[in-house]
Scaffold this motif. Structure first.
Motif, PDB file in Angstrom:
ATOM      1  N   VAL A 143     -23.968 -10.194  37.164  1.00 53.29           N
ATOM      2  CA  VAL A 143     -24.825 -11.377  37.062  1.00 53.29           C
ATOM      3  C   VAL A 143     -24.888 -12.130  38.386  1.00 53.29           C
ATOM      4  CG1 VAL A 143     -25.090 -13.632  35.951  1.00 53.29           C
ATOM      5  CG2 VAL A 143     -24.474 -11.627  34.588  1.00 53.29           C
ATOM      6  N   ILE A 144     -23.729 -12.382  39.001  1.00 49.16           N
ATOM      7  CA  ILE A 144     -23.704 -13.113  40.274  1.00 49.16           C
ATOM      8  C   ILE A 144     -24.406 -12.332  41.366  1.00 49.16           C
ATOM      9  CG2 ILE A 144     -22.201 -14.036  42.087  1.00 49.16           C
ATOM     10  CD1 ILE A 144     -22.300 -15.716  39.537  1.00 49.16           C
ATOM     11  N   GLY A 145     -24.162 -11.021  41.417  1.00 51.76           N
ATOM     12  CA  GLY A 145     -24.821 -10.194  42.419  1.00 51.76           C
ATOM     13  C   GLY A 145     -26.327 -10.188  42.253  1.00 51.76           C
ATOM     14  N   THR A 146     -26.790 -10.126  41.005  1.00 57.85           N
ATOM     15  CA  THR A 146     -28.231 -10.121  40.756  1.00 57.85           C
ATOM     16  C   THR A 146     -28.864 -11.458  41.119  1.00 57.85           C
ATOM     17  OG1 THR A 146     -27.953  -8.514  38.966  1.00 57.85           O
ATOM     18  CG2 THR A 146     -30.011  -9.750  39.020  1.00 57.85           C
ATOM     19  N   LEU A 147     -28.219 -12.562  40.714  1.00 55.32           N
ATOM     20  CA  LEU A 147     -28.762 -13.883  41.036  1.00 55.32           C
ATOM     21  C   LEU A 147     -28.793 -14.114  42.542  1.00 55.32           C
ATOM     22  CD1 LEU A 147     -27.137 -16.108  38.261  1.00 55.32           C
ATOM     23  CD2 LEU A 147     -29.489 -15.264  38.380  1.00 55.32           C
ATOM     24  N   LEU A 148     -27.715 -13.744  43.231  1.00 56.98           N
ATOM     25  CA  LEU A 148     -27.696 -13.875  44.693  1.00 56.98           C
ATOM     26  C   LEU A 148     -28.752 -12.981  45.319  1.00 56.98           C
ATOM     27  CD1 LEU A 148     -26.332 -15.037  47.221  1.00 56.98           C
ATOM     28  CD2 LEU A 148     -24.700 -13.139  47.120  1.00 56.98           C
ATOM     29  N   GLY A 149     -28.899 -11.770  44.769  1.00 59.67           N
ATOM     30  CA  GLY A 149     -29.906 -10.851  45.289  1.00 59.67           C
ATOM     31  C   GLY A 149     -31.313 -11.385  45.126  1.00 59.67           C
ATOM     32  N   MET A 231     -21.494  -6.218  41.934  1.00 59.09           N
ATOM     33  CA  MET A 231     -22.462  -7.037  42.675  1.00 59.09           C
ATOM     34  C   MET A 231     -23.401  -6.127  43.465  1.00 59.09           C
ATOM     35  SD  MET A 231     -20.099 -10.239  43.987  1.00 59.09           S
ATOM     36  CE  MET A 231     -21.423 -11.138  44.800  1.00 59.09           C
ATOM     37  N   ALA A 232     -22.840  -5.060  44.039  1.00 60.04           N
ATOM     38  CA  ALA A 232     -23.671  -4.078  44.746  1.00 60.04           C
ATOM     39  C   ALA A 232     -24.622  -3.381  43.783  1.00 60.04           C
ATOM     40  CB  ALA A 232     -22.781  -3.061  45.455  1.00 60.04           C
ATOM     41  N   MET A 233     -24.113  -3.012  42.600  1.00 60.56           N
ATOM     42  CA  MET A 233     -24.959  -2.338  41.623  1.00 60.56           C
ATOM     43  C   MET A 233     -26.104  -3.247  41.165  1.00 60.56           C
ATOM     44  SD  MET A 233     -23.843   0.704  41.353  1.00 60.56           S
ATOM     45  CE  MET A 233     -23.416   0.550  43.111  1.00 60.56           C
ATOM     46  N   GLY A 234     -25.817  -4.536  40.996  1.00 55.37           N
ATOM     47  CA  GLY A 234     -26.867  -5.477  40.612  1.00 55.37           C
ATOM     48  C   GLY A 234     -27.986  -5.521  41.628  1.00 55.37           C
ATOM     49  N   ASN A 235     -27.632  -5.479  42.917  1.00 53.00           N
ATOM     50  CA  ASN A 235     -28.653  -5.489  43.965  1.00 53.00           C
ATOM     51  C   ASN A 235     -29.414  -4.173  44.037  1.00 53.00           C
ATOM     52  OD1 ASN A 235     -28.775  -7.936  46.054  1.00 53.00           O
ATOM     53  ND2 ASN A 235     -26.718  -7.830  45.178  1.00 53.00           N
ATOM     54  N   LEU A 236     -28.738  -3.064  43.779  1.00 51.49           N
ATOM     55  CA  LEU A 236     -29.436  -1.777  43.765  1.00 51.49           C
ATOM     56  C   LEU A 236     -30.422  -1.690  42.605  1.00 51.49           C
ATOM     57  CD1 LEU A 236     -26.613   0.761  44.727  1.00 51.49           C
ATOM     58  CD2 LEU A 236     -28.552  -0.004  46.113  1.00 51.49           C
ATOM     59  N   LEU A 238     -31.872  -4.267  41.252  1.00 51.75           N
ATOM     60  CA  LEU A 238     -32.955  -5.183  41.610  1.00 51.75           C
ATOM     61  C   LEU A 238     -33.920  -4.522  42.585  1.00 51.75           C
ATOM     62  CD1 LEU A 238     -33.931  -8.104  41.168  1.00 51.75           C
ATOM     63  CD2 LEU A 238     -32.563  -8.764  43.154  1.00 51.75           C
ATOM     64  N   ALA A 239     -33.380  -3.825  43.587  1.00 57.24           N
ATOM     65  CA  ALA A 239     -34.231  -3.134  44.561  1.00 57.24           C
ATOM     66  C   ALA A 239     -35.028  -2.025  43.891  1.00 57.24           C
ATOM     67  CB  ALA A 239     -33.372  -2.572  45.691  1.00 57.24           C
ATOM     68  N   GLY A 240     -34.366  -1.242  43.031  1.00 55.52           N
ATOM     69  CA  GLY A 240     -35.048  -0.159  42.356  1.00 55.52           C
ATOM     70  C   GLY A 240     -36.150  -0.643  41.433  1.00 55.52           C
ATOM     71  N   TYR A 309     -33.163  -4.988  32.811  1.00 53.71           N
ATOM     72  CA  TYR A 309     -31.800  -5.417  33.112  1.00 53.71           C
ATOM     73  C   TYR A 309     -30.886  -5.263  31.901  1.00 53.71           C
ATOM     74  CZ  TYR A 309     -33.578  -7.204  37.497  1.00 53.71           C
ATOM     75  OH  TYR A 309     -34.151  -7.301  38.733  1.00 53.71           O
ATOM     76  N   LEU A 310     -31.428  -5.514  30.694  1.00 52.97           N
ATOM     77  CA  LEU A 310     -30.628  -5.286  29.503  1.00 52.97           C
ATOM     78  C   LEU A 310     -30.285  -3.811  29.356  1.00 52.97           C
ATOM     79  CD1 LEU A 310     -32.493  -7.602  26.961  1.00 52.97           C
ATOM     80  CD2 LEU A 310     -30.357  -8.067  28.195  1.00 52.97           C
ATOM     81  N   LEU A 311     -31.240  -2.943  29.658  1.00 53.62           N
ATOM     82  CA  LEU A 311     -30.981  -1.506  29.612  1.00 53.62           C
ATOM     83  C   LEU A 311     -29.956  -1.107  30.654  1.00 53.62           C
ATOM     84  CD1 LEU A 311     -34.584  -0.048  29.090  1.00 53.62           C
ATOM     85  CD2 LEU A 311     -32.690  -0.040  27.455  1.00 53.62           C
ATOM     86  N   ALA A 312     -30.069  -1.698  31.851  1.00 51.80           N
ATOM     87  CA  ALA A 312     -29.140  -1.364  32.927  1.00 51.80           C
ATOM     88  C   ALA A 312     -27.708  -1.752  32.556  1.00 51.80           C
ATOM     89  CB  ALA A 312     -29.569  -2.069  34.211  1.00 51.80           C
ATOM     90  N   ILE A 313     -27.543  -2.934  31.969  1.00 54.18           N
ATOM     91  CA  ILE A 313     -26.203  -3.366  31.578  1.00 54.18           C
ATOM     92  C   ILE A 313     -25.655  -2.481  30.462  1.00 54.18           C
ATOM     93  CG2 ILE A 313     -24.921  -5.256  30.506  1.00 54.18           C
ATOM     94  CD1 ILE A 313     -26.771  -7.202  31.976  1.00 54.18           C
ATOM     95  N   PHE A 314     -26.521  -2.110  29.498  1.00 58.65           N
ATOM     96  CA  PHE A 314     -26.089  -1.232  28.410  1.00 58.65           C
ATOM     97  C   PHE A 314     -25.641   0.128  28.949  1.00 58.65           C
ATOM     98  CE2 PHE A 314     -27.168   2.161  25.411  1.00 58.65           C
ATOM     99  CZ  PHE A 314     -26.366   1.805  24.336  1.00 58.65           C
ATOM    100  N   ILE A 315     -26.416   0.677  29.886  1.00 58.25           N
ATOM    101  CA  ILE A 315     -26.059   1.974  30.474  1.00 58.25           C
ATOM    102  C   ILE A 315     -24.750   1.863  31.243  1.00 58.25           C
ATOM    103  CG2 ILE A 315     -26.758   3.686  32.203  1.00 58.25           C
ATOM    104  CD1 ILE A 315     -29.676   3.087  31.367  1.00 58.25           C
ATOM    105  N   ALA A 316     -24.576   0.739  31.972  1.00 57.66           N
ATOM    106  CA  ALA A 316     -23.340   0.553  32.737  1.00 57.66           C
ATOM    107  C   ALA A 316     -22.134   0.471  31.808  1.00 57.66           C
ATOM    108  CB  ALA A 316     -23.457  -0.711  33.596  1.00 57.66           C
ATOM    109  N   LEU A 317     -22.277  -0.260  30.700  1.00 59.13           N
ATOM    110  CA  LEU A 317     -21.178  -0.366  29.733  1.00 59.13           C
ATOM    111  C   LEU A 317     -20.865   0.987  29.107  1.00 59.13           C
ATOM    112  CD1 LEU A 317     -22.164  -3.703  27.950  1.00 59.13           C
ATOM    113  CD2 LEU A 317     -20.089  -3.324  29.297  1.00 59.13           C
ATOM    114  N   PHE A 318     -21.883   1.753  28.761  1.00 57.23           N
ATOM    115  CA  PHE A 318     -21.687   3.053  28.156  1.00 57.23           C
ATOM    116  C   PHE A 318     -21.010   4.019  29.146  1.00 57.23           C
ATOM    117  CE2 PHE A 318     -23.203   7.381  27.385  1.00 57.23           C
ATOM    118  CZ  PHE A 318     -22.754   7.583  26.085  1.00 57.23           C
ATOM    119  N   TRP A 319     -21.490   3.955  30.405  1.00 61.98           N
ATOM    120  CA  TRP A 319     -20.937   4.826  31.439  1.00 61.98           C
ATOM    121  C   TRP A 319     -19.464   4.496  31.701  1.00 61.98           C
ATOM    122  CZ3 TRP A 319     -19.716   3.301  36.668  1.00 61.98           C
ATOM    123  CH2 TRP A 319     -19.344   4.367  37.485  1.00 61.98           C
TER     124      TRP A 319
END
Length: 323
Positions: A143-149, A231-236, A238-240, A309-319
């Protein structure tokens, strides 16, 4: 904003001693107004009472002038740009003369261009050497990485726009259909160089890739490794997401620049809804069918992008649970 302010996207052009042409650069509408009203309108800055902008003997006219400008939708009475169900746009910074900081913006833009890829590759190499399979998912870091990004992303658009003599009206934050974000209102109509236009649209992506590299580079810090990594993943992410051809996002703007066209999404929608156009395209053979599939693919992306973003967080949790 305590008092009325003239909209920043209005352009005043003096026609003769008595009249001005006012052009709304957002929608192209044109208005004619007297020189007296134009001089009054241009001095409305949101901080000065309208009555104080007129000579003492004409101060009674201020209320009528403001009412007339309001009828033409030329004034803003608050920092709230737009409001609706689950939607709110709030202006934070206004820009009067972008040329004041153009030299600094040019330097920052060059640094971004030269450093975002090297920094990203260095961060990847350090992450590969350090990566721990048991790394925990950090929602706080995401969340912090995405907001900062998001903030840095829009700042990069602003810096690139000022560097290439685009007109930057304002920057702000928003909630769009309950999703938070930020925006930079940049007018590129006076920028003709295609490379400059691509950089203005792509500067936000570059800044997110740069941040991702920096966060990956500092991720080996044992105490906060998972936070910096996510935080890096959040920015990636966002970029993608911004690289995709979604209406009003950077990917669509870059595609419009490359194809030298405007309102590309509206054209795609028209193609997919017109049976006559689709039949004509299909006659072109394989290339025509590929064109239609690309149009349908872009439309599907525009339908589902709000849940990315909801999908991304779900995939990250599953992974994370799988490993």
């Amino acid at each position: 904003m305590k008092y009325p302010m003239i909209a920043k996207w209005l352009y005043f052009k003096q026609m003769n001693a008595g009249w001005f042409l006012v052009i709304n650069r957002l929608n192209g509408e044109e208005y004619y107004m007297t020189a007296f009203m134009a001089h009054f309108a241009r001095r409305l800055d949101g901080n000065t009472p309208p009555q104080h902008l007129l000579p003492h003997e004409k101060r009674r006219d201020a209320e009528n002038l403001v009412a007339e400008l309001d009828q033409w939708d030329m004034l803003r009475h608050s920092r709230m740009l737009e409001k609706g169900w689950g939607t709110l746009y709030w202006s934070v910074f206004f820009f009067d003369k972008s040329s004041r900081c153009r030299a600094l913006c040019k330097i920052l833009n060059i640094v971004l261009l030269l450093s975002f890829l090297p920094c990203f590759f260095i961060g990847i190499m350090m992450a590969i050497c350090w990566y721990q399979p048991c790394l925990n998912f950090s929602l706080f870091g995401m969340v912090i990485g995405t907001l900062l990004g998001i903030i840095v992303h829009e700042a990069a658009h602003t810096i690139a726009g000022i560097s290439y003599h685009a007109t930057v009206y304002e920057c702000g934050v928003f909630i769009d259909h309950f999703l938070p974000g930020a925006y930079a209102m940049v007018d590129t109509k006076n920028v003709q160089n295609k490379r400059y236009l691509l950089q203005i649209s792509g500067a936000g992506l570059e800044s997110n890739i740069l941040l991702a590299g920096l966060f990956l580079a500092v991720a080996p810090c044992e105490s906060y490794s998972s936070i910096f990594f996510w935080m890096a993943m959040g920015n990636l992410i966002l970029a993608g997401a911004n690289l995709l051809p979604i209406n009003d996002l950077d990917g669509m703007h870059m595609l419009e620049t490359l194809l030298e066209t405007d309102s590309l999404y509206e054209r795609i929608t028209y193609i997919t809804h017109s049976k006559r156009i689709k039949r004509k395209i299909k006659h072109a053979g394989l290339s025509g069918y590929c064109t239609l599939w690309v149009c349908y693919f872009i439309q599907v992306l525009n339908l589902i992008w709000r849940i990315q973003y909801l999908l991304a967080i779900f995939i990250a949790l599953f992974w994370n649970s799988a490993i």
